[in-house]
Design an enzyme around this catalytic site. Structure first.
Site, PDB file in Angstrom:
ATOM      1  N   VAL A  61       0.808  -1.221   0.000  1.00 36.65           N
ATOM      2  CA  VAL A  61       0.000   0.000   0.000  1.00 36.65           C
ATOM      3  C   VAL A  61       0.842   1.273   0.000  1.00 36.65           C
ATOM      4  O   VAL A  61       0.289   2.361  -0.155  1.00 36.65           O
ATOM      5  CB  VAL A  61      -0.959   0.052   1.218  1.00 36.65           C
ATOM      6  CG1 VAL A  61      -1.988  -1.048   1.132  1.00 36.65           C
ATOM      7  CG2 VAL A  61      -0.191   0.003   2.525  1.00 36.65           C
ATOM      8  N   TYR A  62       2.139   1.165   0.172  1.00 39.19           N
ATOM      9  CA  TYR A  62       2.979   2.358   0.159  1.00 39.19           C
ATOM     10  C   TYR A  62       3.040   2.911  -1.265  1.00 39.19           C
ATOM     11  O   TYR A  62       3.625   2.297  -2.155  1.00 39.19           O
ATOM     12  CB  TYR A  62       4.394   2.063   0.650  1.00 39.19           C
ATOM     13  CG  TYR A  62       4.510   1.695   2.116  1.00 39.19           C
ATOM     14  CD1 TYR A  62       3.414   1.755   2.980  1.00 39.19           C
ATOM     15  CD2 TYR A  62       5.726   1.291   2.650  1.00 39.19           C
ATOM     16  CE1 TYR A  62       3.534   1.421   4.313  1.00 39.19           C
ATOM     17  CE2 TYR A  62       5.856   0.954   3.993  1.00 39.19           C
ATOM     18  CZ  TYR A  62       4.752   1.010   4.814  1.00 39.19           C
ATOM     19  OH  TYR A  62       4.879   0.672   6.141  1.00 39.19           O
ATOM     20  N   SER A  63       2.402   4.053  -1.444  1.00 37.08           N
ATOM     21  CA  SER A  63       2.355   4.713  -2.763  1.00 37.08           C
ATOM     22  C   SER A  63       1.842   3.774  -3.848  1.00 37.08           C
ATOM     23  O   SER A  63       2.328   3.770  -4.985  1.00 37.08           O
ATOM     24  CB  SER A  63       3.732   5.262  -3.142  1.00 37.08           C
ATOM     25  OG  SER A  63       4.120   6.279  -2.244  1.00 37.08           O
ATOM     26  N   GLY A  64       0.829   2.969  -3.504  1.00 35.57           N
ATOM     27  CA  GLY A  64       0.201   2.098  -4.486  1.00 35.57           C
ATOM     28  C   GLY A  64       1.140   1.105  -5.137  1.00 35.57           C
ATOM     29  O   GLY A  64       0.954   0.746  -6.304  1.00 35.57           O
TER      30      GLY A  64
END
Length: 362
Positions: A61-64
């Site tokens: 989920v970090y920056s998609g």
């Protein structure tokens, strides 16, 4: 760099590890954290590896997913020198299959992470949160299959409550599944809730703590203190709602103690806050983040020395809070404390004697 065993496993991790949440920099939260591109990431990875930091932490989920992609590019040509930790389970989209830790989701999330990272295995694969909608047996079975397939080497959890972690560990043991060895947790001088239940659990069950946000969501950088409120341009104004709250007076009391210790030691406030964590029970590694080389090099100054007992006691006293029920009787009443002696201040888990395992220095 000191190396420690990760919980009850044979994996040795550095006392400091690097969080790649600033890599990629997309979205309201991660864009505020940092926008490190591949070129900048390679430089930060160079510094880490030279200093003995071999563990790099990220999440889908970090920056998609951009964080995983940038980290993978930055590690090209030296993957064998690094340990990669990533996480899955939080929502990555609006579809019914875009959240949680079902068998289908975990297998797909692992495969996608392997592609983005450009690797054939993940050293530590962690559940980012407990999924109340999926049977724990299903989760453990899927993770065990990933381990047996060689796609994942070790398993961990993040942000679990005590009962969620214990239920998972008990069922893994009952069914002979691969066991969690790490718990990625929030822990700092202004956020010591970890100590009330999760720390004793970690000691008892061999869960090594990987500490996220060790500087209290950016509050313990030395820029904020009594008479020095959050600066106008601070990213804390944009990200505070995402993180744990801290009362102003409590923060100032902790910072006062940090600054007194800084004057005694000649160390920077963040270095002292990190060093305090490195002396806490169960802590296997403290995850540091940096948007630039200067921040990274300052954080590296947290290792290679230790606070004195008197300095640790000062910081303990300044940061202490009354535990919530059912923990406060054990904290405040002698009869309860005799049955459950406090564990805070005990040796960190590592070898059989319960001490950290130094492997080499660099």
């Amino acid at each position: 760099m000191e190396y420690r065993r990760l919980g009850a496993s044979g994996l040795k991790v550095p006392a400091l590890s690097f969080g790649a949440g600033t890599f990629g920099g997309q979205g309201p939260l991660f864009g505020a954290w940092g926008t490190t591109d591949v070129r900048e990431a390679r430089r930060l990875v160079d510094i880490c590896l030279d200093a003995g930091i071999t563990l790099f932490d990220t999440a889908d989920v970090y920056s998609g997913g951009a964080s995983e992609e940038v980290l993978g590019e930055a590690l090209k040509g030296r993957r064998d020198r690094a340990l990669i930790s990533t996480k899955a389970g939080l929502p990555t989209g609006d579809g019914p299959g875009d959240a949680g830790t079902s068998r289908a989701r975990l297998i797909a999330a692992c495969e996608a992470a392997l592609r983005r990272l450009g690797t054939d295995h993940i050293d530590l694969f962690q559940l980012h949160a407990f999924d109340a909608g999926t049977p724990v047996e299903e989760v453990l079975s899927a993770l065990d299959d990933l381990v047996r397939a060689g796609k994942v080497r070790y398993l961990g959890i993040s942000n679990f409550s005590g009962w969620q972690a214990m239920k998972s560990l008990a069922l893994a043991e009952k069914h002979g599944r691969a066991r969690y060895v790490a718990h990625q947790v929030y822990y700092s001088l202004v956020g010591r809730d970890y100590e009330w239940e999760l720390l004793p659990l970690g000691l008892d069950q061999g869960l090594g703590a990987l500490v996220w946000s060790p500087l209290g969501w950016g509050r313990l950088t030395g820029r904020i203190g009594r008479g020095r409120p959050v600066p106008a341009g601070s990213r804390l104004h944009r990200t505070a709602d995402y993180g744990p709250p801290v009362e102003d007076e409590h923060l100032y009391r902790v910072v006062d103690a940090l600054e007194e210790t800084a004057r005694e030691t000649g160390r920077a406030v963040p270095q002292i806050a990190l060093n305090w964590l490195l002396q806490r029970p169960t802590v296997s590694s403290v995850i540091i983040g940096a948007r630039n080389e200067e921040q990274l090099r300052q954080n590296l100054g947290a290792v290679g020395w230790s606070l004195t007992g008197e300095q640790m006691a000062r910081l303990d006293a300044a940061s202490a809070r009354t535990a919530p029920y059912p923990y406060f009787p054990y904290q405040r009443q002698e009869g309860f404390a005799r049955l459950n002696p406090p564990v805070v201040g005990a040796a960190c888990p590592g070898d059989a004697a319960g001490t950290p395992v130094p492997v080499r220095t660099s």
